[in-house]
Design an enzyme around this catalytic site. Sequence first.
Site, PDB file in Angstrom:
ATOM      1  N   ASP A 147       0.869  -1.178   0.000  1.00 39.84           N
ATOM      2  CA  ASP A 147       0.000   0.000   0.000  1.00 39.84           C
ATOM      3  C   ASP A 147       0.914   1.238   0.000  1.00 39.84           C
ATOM      4  O   ASP A 147       2.138   1.150   0.140  1.00 39.84           O
ATOM      5  CB  ASP A 147      -0.974  -0.013   1.185  1.00 39.84           C
ATOM      6  CG  ASP A 147      -2.211   0.858   0.906  1.00 39.84           C
ATOM      7  OD1 ASP A 147      -2.154   1.717   0.002  1.00 39.84           O
ATOM      8  OD2 ASP A 147      -3.237   0.688   1.592  1.00 39.84           O
TER       9      ASP A 147
HETATM   10  C1  NOJ Z   1      -4.068   3.979   0.085  1.00 45.01           C
HETATM   11  C2  NOJ Z   1      -5.243   3.057   0.219  1.00 45.01           C
HETATM   12  O1  NOJ Z   1      -5.148   2.330   1.423  1.00 45.01           O
HETATM   13  C3  NOJ Z   1      -5.377   2.076  -0.921  1.00 45.01           C
HETATM   14  O2  NOJ Z   1      -6.592   1.388  -0.784  1.00 45.01           O
HETATM   15  C4  NOJ Z   1      -5.302   2.781  -2.235  1.00 45.01           C
HETATM   16  O3  NOJ Z   1      -5.460   1.865  -3.296  1.00 45.01           O
HETATM   17  C5  NOJ Z   1      -3.966   3.507  -2.331  1.00 45.01           C
HETATM   18  N1  NOJ Z   1      -3.885   4.493  -1.257  1.00 45.01           N
HETATM   19  C6  NOJ Z   1      -3.757   4.201  -3.668  1.00 45.01           C
HETATM   20  O4  NOJ Z   1      -4.500   5.346  -3.755  1.00 45.01           O
END
Ligand code: NOJ
Length: 728
Positions: free
Chosen positions: A280
């Site tokens: 993430d």
């Molecule tokens: C953080 C989030 O937790 C995740 O779900 C998301 O896909 C990413 N940012 C990218 O924006």
Amino acid sequence: MTIPAYKNPTLPVPERIEDLLSRMTLKEKAGQLTQWFHLGPDHHDLIRKGELGSGLNANSSTAGNNPQERILAECLNDLQKVAVTESRLGIPLIFGRDVIHGYRTVAPIPLGMAAAWSPGMVQAANTIAAKEARADGIHWGFSPMLDIARDPRWGRVAEGFGEDPFLAGKLAAAAVRGFQGNEQDAIPQQFAVDRIVACAKHFVGYGAAEGGRDYNTTEITRHTLHNIYLATFKAAIQSGCGTVMSAFHDIGGIPLSAHSSLLTDVLKEQWGFDGFVVSDWGAVWELTNHGIAADGNHAAELACNAGVDMDMCGMMYLNSLPDLVQAGKVSEERLNDAVRRVLRIKFALGLFENPYADPNAAQVVHLQPESLATMRELAANSMVLLKNNGVLPLRSDNLTICLSGPLADRRKELFGCWAPDGQDEDVTTLKEAITGRLGAETRLHHYELADDAVKLARSSDVMILAIGESEGRSGEDNCTTTIDLPAGQEALVESARRMEIPIVAVVFGGRPLNLTRVMDWADAVLFAWHPGITGGLGVADVLFGDVNPSGRLPITFPRSSGQIPLYYNHRPTGRPLPGGSRRHSRYVDSLDSPLFPFGFGLSYTTFEYGNLQMSPTPQTPEISITAQVTNTGNRAGTTVAQCYVRDVIASVARPVRELKGFERVMLEPGETKTILFKLGPKELSYLDDNGHEVLEPGRFQVWVGGDSTAELGTEFEVTPDGKWVGSR
Ligand code: NOJ
């Protein structure tokens, strides 16, 4: 001049990958494992040097919660051109984006989609999203979000498919197929040009964040991990999901982005996942904040060795992996494995042959009438009728309607938490949708201010109150300490009640909300989630009876925040309810039951279940359970038949009920249909702490009905040789 083998489309992909790998420097390899965000001309140099493998089109870690610029294929093509024509090896970039519930044609939030209990509709919605995203040049969507959530204070409960691993697992597989278009249960060898690769996230257990606070630490036993949290991911992987995102949080002290036993032993080895794992946003670097990595170098070493293949929005891999390999801290074999996984997806997407997007595609593909119709159908079918004393459906002629409430004439507030590509002007508000279908002699008064509405309501036949939470109050980083309605809304419903005209509450929300008081005051309550671009129309379809509501709750609705966590598939206690004395597992200041159980939802007609029968399926250890369901009212309608099981005596306490089958059944008035559920070893077993299926002989109970409290049930016994005997 002969072209290098990796550029020769007639050669098998594994051969092309090995050829390319043999030409890459350590830095170029690390580059393929690096993703950066909001790319523009400033990043051309990095791309030219082969030091970037992927772009994420968002400008904040909560991308999608902030207003975004539209994605333009031309901008992505400019970046791609640098990668393909100016870098040494010409490896194309893969562009990712948060395509979570629809794209330009914004779908209901995933929790709302789940309420339709329809894998087919989820697949259709994701097919539309994939086509629209790919038309803009996006190759990779960061969904489905498969975090089972038992705490509605957690803002991200909106993004998942609810509390049940069986329902969420079926929808996970459908979501993956919708994006990827795979016909086999495997990552496609070659994606169609209008499909994108899916990403199962956030691996794993993120929904168990303590206190319902985002990014928070978790404690999950191995038993619950395997039987609840991993189950949805397994379903996605078994259906061929191409990528997985490792989560931010830790389980019992091991952050998931450094969790080798889950990422490598379970996901890659036990389940045979051969796509790639992306961290993430910044999660590799955050290993330093977790206090398990001393610095960025150390974080890269831990994450890569644990099985994270790509560093999202971090430069840790690029800066550290070449040195770590040379120092022997990360093996070149592991580095190559990660690069192979990423390249394999790029080849499968056809990016080496067709790296560019057609800049004219979006205007043809986006917002197609059929897409809008599909989303409207999904929205209407996702809505859950929680109460109706007969006021619904409304007639459209000869009526005076008073419409009020903070969400009555709102656009983006209906989108839901991840709609970076939704445009406000595409949304039909509830007011517009109602206006659009008023018949003869019907008048609509809309009062922005609730006070005016309440005063003037007496002259109306019915009052519709659009209440609940707006999209900005749910989703990532939007956790609440209570699930109460936003300030002032209960008071609005209560004062409307005093006008003594029928009240219809339409509640929008990204989480279960506390509707205990609203249930007392309103004559009808329709829970509409955040229904997306066609949500206003979908609500009107239901209010006026064009669609008979068939949504069923994919998550328990508690009576108050104090009951959280409250979920239907809990384990029994030694002092179960209902119990006679005070010494039972209960509260002294509240009823113990939920306000609405999992699976609940009303209709404009009524259904009756009966005639439960069991029989063996020839030649298999399966049991066939049949029941009859009859439409006992005078309107056609759809019920969601649900089958629940309990393993009564086992070596570990098994949940009081577990969903093991469901089916949407459409019935004309008076019509009866027979429904069939098959229960085999898979449905009757549980997973041990190593994830292996265990089927224990003994008694099982089974129920069929319209929600998780269904009473129509029977028992059977599984004998030690794996056969069954019944019924009792
Ligand atoms: C953080 C989030 O937790 C995740 O779900 C998301 O896909 C990413 N940012 C990218 O924006």
